[in-house]
Scaffold this active site. Structure first.
Site, PDB file in Angstrom:
ATOM      1  N   GLY A 186      17.946   9.713  13.588  1.00 34.69           N
ATOM      2  CA  GLY A 186      17.760   9.472  12.167  1.00 34.69           C
ATOM      3  C   GLY A 186      16.758  10.422  11.534  1.00 34.69           C
ATOM      4  O   GLY A 186      16.705  11.617  11.861  1.00 34.69           O
TER       5      GLY A 186
ATOM      6  N   ASP B 238      13.607  10.577  11.841  1.00 38.90           N
ATOM      7  CA  ASP B 238      12.625  11.036  12.837  1.00 38.90           C
ATOM      8  C   ASP B 238      13.091  12.348  13.475  1.00 38.90           C
ATOM      9  O   ASP B 238      12.349  13.345  13.506  1.00 38.90           O
ATOM     10  CB  ASP B 238      12.492   9.924  13.899  1.00 38.90           C
ATOM     11  CG  ASP B 238      11.286  10.084  14.803  1.00 38.90           C
ATOM     12  OD1 ASP B 238      10.531  11.061  14.628  1.00 38.90           O
ATOM     13  OD2 ASP B 238      11.099   9.230  15.686  1.00 38.90           O
TER      14      ASP B 238
HETATM   15  P1  ADP Z   1      14.653   3.218  11.235  1.00 37.33           P
HETATM   16  O1  ADP Z   1      14.617   3.272  12.737  1.00 37.33           O
HETATM   17  O2  ADP Z   1      13.291   2.948  10.633  1.00 37.33           O
HETATM   18  O3  ADP Z   1      15.719   2.335  10.709  1.00 37.33           O
HETATM   19  P2  ADP Z   1      16.263   5.595  10.618  1.00 37.33           P
HETATM   20  O4  ADP Z   1      15.848   7.014  10.705  1.00 37.33           O
HETATM   21  O5  ADP Z   1      17.352   5.137  11.508  1.00 37.33           O
HETATM   22  O6  ADP Z   1      14.915   4.753  10.812  1.00 37.33           O
HETATM   23  O7  ADP Z   1      16.665   5.266   9.122  1.00 37.33           O
HETATM   24  C1  ADP Z   1      15.771   5.099   8.060  1.00 37.33           C
HETATM   25  C2  ADP Z   1      16.442   5.564   6.783  1.00 37.33           C
HETATM   26  O8  ADP Z   1      16.323   6.981   6.675  1.00 37.33           O
HETATM   27  C3  ADP Z   1      17.944   5.260   6.725  1.00 37.33           C
HETATM   28  O9  ADP Z   1      18.220   4.732   5.444  1.00 37.33           O
HETATM   29  C4  ADP Z   1      18.580   6.640   6.896  1.00 37.33           C
HETATM   30  O10 ADP Z   1      19.817   6.736   6.199  1.00 37.33           O
HETATM   31  C5  ADP Z   1      17.547   7.519   6.251  1.00 37.33           C
HETATM   32  N1  ADP Z   1      17.568   8.945   6.618  1.00 37.33           N
HETATM   33  C6  ADP Z   1      18.110   9.539   7.701  1.00 37.33           C
HETATM   34  N2  ADP Z   1      17.909  10.878   7.645  1.00 37.33           N
HETATM   35  C7  ADP Z   1      17.212  11.133   6.501  1.00 37.33           C
HETATM   36  C8  ADP Z   1      16.710  12.301   5.860  1.00 37.33           C
HETATM   37  N3  ADP Z   1      16.864  13.521   6.393  1.00 37.33           N
HETATM   38  N4  ADP Z   1      16.044  12.165   4.674  1.00 37.33           N
HETATM   39  C9  ADP Z   1      15.865  10.948   4.120  1.00 37.33           C
HETATM   40  N5  ADP Z   1      16.311   9.805   4.667  1.00 37.33           N
HETATM   41  C10 ADP Z   1      16.985   9.897   5.850  1.00 37.33           C
END
Ligand code: ADP
Length: 183
Positions: free
Chosen positions: A38, A40
């Site tokens: 994601g 991260d």
């Molecule tokens: P968590 O484990 O906290 O749920 P995720 O990374 O899986 O973290 O998702 C958190 C949010 O970030 C989701 O809504 C996802 O769609 C979003 N997301 C993923 N990539 C990006 C990005 N490059 N920029 C902004 N938001 C993102």
């Protein structure tokens, strides 16, 4: 790309948070601080190895057992346009009975506090916990917007908070359910 201001200090938009030109972007990290999927994964890929190096140092010196849910730490932004990354660990959604709203509120609060303490003025958040961690995006929008509103009310050091929603559907849900109380 749609975007909307709430008062003079809060902007909600769609986009990729790794491209934001702010003092700090917030990472929805996991307790290991060793990267993941994601947002991260996207942040570590775009920012390069300097971020992971600092995360390892933080694990060694401050949090040998991992970063607790709701807490936040700060590292360099490496190659990002943002000078810093603030890493926070959102709650895993377990149905809403395990203190999830309070833990999510703390993510926003502690990230803003850390930014202010470091003299930072602009900060961008993703929708913490709404990906793999399964927090319902409508409820998360309510918690996030209330937490940021409360913080901004009692602290004038932060000049701009940007919510970067990943895609138009996430943006629409956020706009529909947020409850900003800001001027
Ligand atoms: P968590 O484990 O906290 O749920 P995720 O990374 O899986 O973290 O998702 C958190 C949010 O970030 C989701 O809504 C996802 O769609 C979003 N997301 C993923 N990539 C990006 C990005 N490059 N920029 C902004 N938001 C993102």
């Amino acid at each position: 790309m749609p975007e909307r201001w709430f008062g003079t200090r809060v902007l909600v938009k769609t986009g990729d948070i790794t491209q934001e030109e702010v003092d700090a972007i917030v990472n929805a990290a996991n307790p290991s601080l060793m990267g993941g999927g994601g947002v991260d994964g996207a942040i570590h890929r775009a920012g390069g190895p300097a971020i992971l190096e600092e995360c390892k140092q933080i694990r060694r010196t401050q949090y040998p057992n991992g970063l607790p849910t709701g807490e936040a730490v700060i590292t360099t932004g490496g190659n990002l346009k943002a000078k810093h990354v603030i890493h926070t660990v959102g709650p895993v959604w377990k149905g809403g009975t395990q203190n999830e709203p309070e833990l999510l509120r703390r993510c926003y609060w502690n990230s803003l506090k850390l930014a202010a303490e470091n003299g930072l003025k602009t900060i961008a958040f993703p929708a913490i916990s709404t990906g793999v961690y399964g927090y319902p995006p409508d409820q998360a929008a309510q918690v996030a917007s209330r937490a940021v509103s409360e913080f901004l009310k009692q602290d004038d050091r932060i000049e701009r908070v940007v919510f970067v929603l990943f895609g138009e559907e996430a943006y629409r849900t956020f706009i529909e359910h947020c409850e900003f109380d800001v001027t």
